[in-house]
Design an enzyme around this catalytic site. Structure first.
Site, PDB file in Angstrom:
ATOM      1  N   LEU A  64       0.998  -1.209   0.126  1.00 22.96           N
ATOM      2  CA  LEU A  64       0.078  -0.039  -0.026  1.00 22.96           C
ATOM      3  C   LEU A  64       0.907   1.269   0.152  1.00 22.96           C
ATOM      4  CD1 LEU A  64      -2.653   1.718   0.532  1.00 22.96           C
ATOM      5  CD2 LEU A  64      -2.349   1.087   2.994  1.00 22.96           C
TER       6      LEU A  64
ATOM      7  N   LEU B  34       3.431  -1.415   4.078  1.00 19.95           N
ATOM      8  CA  LEU B  34       3.116  -0.072   3.781  1.00 19.95           C
ATOM      9  C   LEU B  34       4.367   0.709   3.224  1.00 19.95           C
ATOM     10  CD1 LEU B  34       1.392   2.367   4.098  1.00 19.95           C
ATOM     11  CD2 LEU B  34       2.124   2.878   6.442  1.00 19.95           C
ATOM     12  N   LYS B  35       4.236   1.239   2.124  1.00 21.06           N
ATOM     13  CA  LYS B  35       5.530   2.244   1.579  1.00 21.06           C
ATOM     14  C   LYS B  35       4.876   3.655   2.227  1.00 21.06           C
ATOM     15  CE  LYS B  35       8.132   3.855  -1.931  1.00 21.06           C
ATOM     16  NZ  LYS B  35       8.227   5.674  -1.612  1.00 21.06           N
ATOM     17  N   HIS B  36       5.619   3.913   3.156  1.00 24.46           N
ATOM     18  CA  HIS B  36       5.250   5.376   3.911  1.00 24.46           C
ATOM     19  C   HIS B  36       5.999   6.452   3.353  1.00 24.46           C
ATOM     20  CE1 HIS B  36       6.168   8.023   7.300  1.00 24.46           C
ATOM     21  NE2 HIS B  36       5.047   7.623   7.460  1.00 24.46           N
ATOM     22  N   GLU B  37       5.242   7.108   2.764  1.00 24.85           N
ATOM     23  CA  GLU B  37       5.456   8.537   2.254  1.00 24.85           C
ATOM     24  C   GLU B  37       4.887   9.799   2.461  1.00 24.85           C
ATOM     25  OE1 GLU B  37       8.500   9.058  -1.549  1.00 24.85           O
ATOM     26  OE2 GLU B  37       7.074   7.449  -1.624  1.00 24.85           O
TER      27      GLU B  37
END
Lengths: 320, 320, 320, 320
Positions: free
Chosen positions: D148, D177-180
């Protein structure tokens, strides 16, 4: 009138294009598969009701839901069915130039009359817009006529009349504006005045918005409509009455269809309404949208049936 | 019916509010000054046509163009003119909580029945929306009824039925939804069902969109309309016919006004159309918008006059 | 250098403005009340660290959370404290022209050097932007210098170099660009080239972004910075070293502060970081933001303390 | 550690994934053609610098500029080069479910470890987001792990921690989670706490933003980074030092790279900076972006060369 028929029998979109170009829906089976058999029925339905052209894979054509191969298969099938009787425009928006070029080549070599491109949502300044369409003009190829789609409500991009004029001046393959500012009547006037002053070449202007501003748009100089609506004969008949100088009758007809046309203009749900009407009228087998898409509730269907009954009654009254 | 009249003679907005609350325009002189004299004429115009309430400083009230003192002066003048005959709601959106509190206090102590708040455009997630309205409920004060304005086309903020229910549950001073999703009929149904299940308290639902979906909205359970339109009697008469069980006559009336109502629903230009109609009908001295705002062209005025003439004719036909 | 001191002792913003204009925070007490006593401390803090000017009610000044009277009271207090030592610019964005005119008059008559205006978020086409700023130039008054704030990340409005040049040409009271495209180095170059070609008058360009692109911005021709940062001496010292031709030392200093400056550049949380640092440094009594606003967590504070300790150590290393 | 190696030799993405997944650029020749030969060099470059995984066709992979066939050809070539040494994730965002399913099948059968999906820009309410990802989970297939991607600065979509938790609960194939969010440190904390409370299953969290918040992100519980940067060894070395408990050395390293990393984080231009650096380092033949894309000016290149020289010097200092 709107065809250039030189050596080739293929209709090609020109700046003289006029009339009613129906934005075709894309028919799906109830299980979401592309329904190519219904594509044939749709063509006959639209042409029998007087369409002067067809536009495929527009915003109401669920284009982003199709794979590339499905897109090409659908366009190919429609082009076969149409068999050159009217020009067919194909939407190629929404992807990078490489995919745009690829899809454009695929549909033009199969007989499309031109392509249509809307600006992507991130464009803001005039400079960005002009730069983007310079790339479009090159990607589709100098020999491919293209339609500039101006639909700020959906794209969020504002094309001023001045920018449209600049695009038309810079790229001779920009032959048409699909005008869908809401309703942007002043923009039509401004463009026709710019043409009159020699500030831009003449281009065709066909209007959208489901036809709900058609009488006013024609009065400002639009050449016709490029939009959907479950009753395309409304646009055809209003345009004919307008050309015949029967402005009041044109408006009587228009008003009779307006309650339904308004209901079909709902963002999101509107396409489901349109497909329901088309399926009811036998234009295709199923009213299904491919996921993700809204479904009509029982209340929605009651609304539509009520509107259809009242519309039929009102049209009968007008006949007398 | 929509008044709570305890010790105080002031009408106070409650969850039973119903009928037609007209979104009032703000009258300006041709030179842009606030025209308080016309405020009195407007009040009589709206009340004579059957308004059950008035809403000031809404999105069509050019509120952001007023200074704080002008806003208060305008509201005060209208409240004096109304003199308690109907409840008056005041929009207090679009500023921080401190200004919202200040304006709310100023108008409530002068006799407003409640205030209205739309979410600011930057809100996205449900969490952000709930947090924002918790602050609103506190800023306006627990004793001040407030209207939640849901207008995604203008604000860009999407309020799901679930979030509206949560706000109504959390804040008992949230007494009304101004429903202006376009048209969002399913949302009305979903909220009424949530009430039926006991998932939220009953709130009043008045609908917007210039009235162009009124018959369908009433059928889904709306309590009336809170919107403008140069002919507020349309909403009043359609609502009365609906309540009297004359659904078909309600739609006949609605259809007669629809071509003009549609024309008035143009983003940007629509308010100029509305003010032109109101000024023509004698409701105020000048049709001017305060800058920045659009001006009608000669073509626009021709369109309107044509629509007015046809509307009058159609209404006469219906009388017979 | 950046002052025009004719008959009046008041500094007035001109196209020659240069140096570091610190975007001041607005101090609040822990209970959210405006803390005017801290305003005096802030002034001394900023001026002692070498500020060449101050900017109030900017986006990092929580301006929308203030009432009109609070805004004026805060500006008045700061102007008294500054007492003409440096020019003070006041943000007047975010409201209609009438409120903008009112606030501008209130602060200019109290001794502000100019005002600052950002475009409202709905502007899209060049035509819309030019029209809006024509109204601004008139609303603030021909005699009031104004700063054009270009901050697309926050406003969503894209100002091309061509449009900025047009605004500067059209309105001689547009004396400065607050450049906060991120980082938009090419825009600085393009504007300086346009000046060189005579396509636009020279204007001052001060840059934003919390200073995190300052060395590169100065190299492209910026006249300084207009931004906040808990250590305004960073901007002052980097600018001095740059002017003294010590580019490498300027970068050493910059690099020492960058880890904290980066941490302060977080959207949303950044202002809480800045206020924490300023309160720790004694510049004001409380680090509180007025609601709605984020609060630092214990983890956030640990991060900041770690960054402060490392920054102090690195600066000591550079001294040797 | 991050591989599940049962019967199949193919690495498969799991909730235990950790380390540095480099977002790969897509190499083009100067004339815009896909440069598959450089794909091989890129793989070796990234793996030699310690990449634990690769991510293709991300936002910095110019994915929308590729045709479907080019996308598949590029992924296939990288997968061949990688030959199972590390897991490869492929971005499949930005098109309808049908194209997403098609691309997912094409890359998974060639050996990809999983796919990555960002929400399309029109999503607003939690309900819309949850509905969309339900469709995603089905389109990619229950057996395909998906990442995600949460990148509000680019998508405009805000995913609250609560919504992410709901997606993770609802779809067991949501493994990462690709946290950006920028930087959204509080979101990492909130998710780890939700896991601790048992409100959601554990998922891998890798962070983006070009690594410019890496030390703080690791302190909050991130499992590593999934991002690009011309010096991927920065992320690898910072992560190693962090794991070894040498927090201060991790920050020293980080600070040495930060001035360049910051310069590479420029929206728009940043990718050109990254490609310039990669080409200079021999990772690929040309720094060209496919049109439309920015080009570096001579000033930009001077900036980069200056930053590279200073970075090399600072790293040498740290070695001693």
């Amino acid at each position: 009138m709107h065809l250039t028929t030189g050596l080739s029998p293929m209709p090609c979109l020109t700046t003289d294009a006029a009339g009613v170009y129906v934005i075709s829906v894309t028919p799906f089976a109830d299980d979401g598969r592309l329904d190519l058999a219904s594509a044939d029925r749709l063509v006959e339905f639209y042409l029998e009701r007087g369409a002067d052209g067809l536009t495929l894979l527009g915003m109401m054509g669920e284009a982003p839901k199709l794979t590339r191969d499905e897109s090409i298969a659908f366009v190919a099938r429609i082009l076969e069915s149409v068999a050159g009787r009217v020009p067919v425009v194909v939407g190629v928006s929404g992807s990078g130039y490489a995919s745009m070029r690829e899809l454009t080549e695929a549909v033009m070599e199969r007989g499309a009359a031109g392509v249509m491109v809307a600006p992507p949502p991130h464009l803001r300044s005039d400079e960005q817009i002009l730069g983007y369409f310079a790339g479009v003009a090159e990607a589709v190829g100098a020999g491919t006529p293209f339609v500039l789609q101006d639909f700020p409500l959906s794209t969020g991009v504002v094309l001023s009349a001045a920018v449209i004029a600049q695009i038309a001046r810079a790229h001779s393959n920009c032959v048409m504006l699909k005008h869908e500012d809401w309703p942007g009547l002043a923009k039509i006037s401004a463009l026709r005045q710019a043409e009159g002053r020699g500030d831009m070449p003449r281009i065709s202007i066909l209007t959208g918005n489901g036809g709900v501003f058609l009488p006013e748009e024609l009065a400002r100089g639009a050449d016709g409509a490029m939009t959907g609506f479950g009753f395309p004969e409304m646009m055809v008949d209003v345009l004919r009455a307008h050309r015949d100088g029967e402005a009041d009758y044109a408006r009587d007809l228009f008003d009779a269809y307006l309650p339904l046309a308004r209901y079909e203009q709902q963002p999101g749900l509107g396409l489901a309404v349109r497909k329901y009407v088309l399926a009811q009228r036998g234009a295709m087998a199923s009213a299904a949208l491919r996921a993700p898409g809204p479904r009509l509730s029982r209340d929605d269907i009651e609304d539509i049936e009520c509107l259809l009954a009242r519309q039929a009654r009102r049209l009968r009254e007008l006949e007398h």
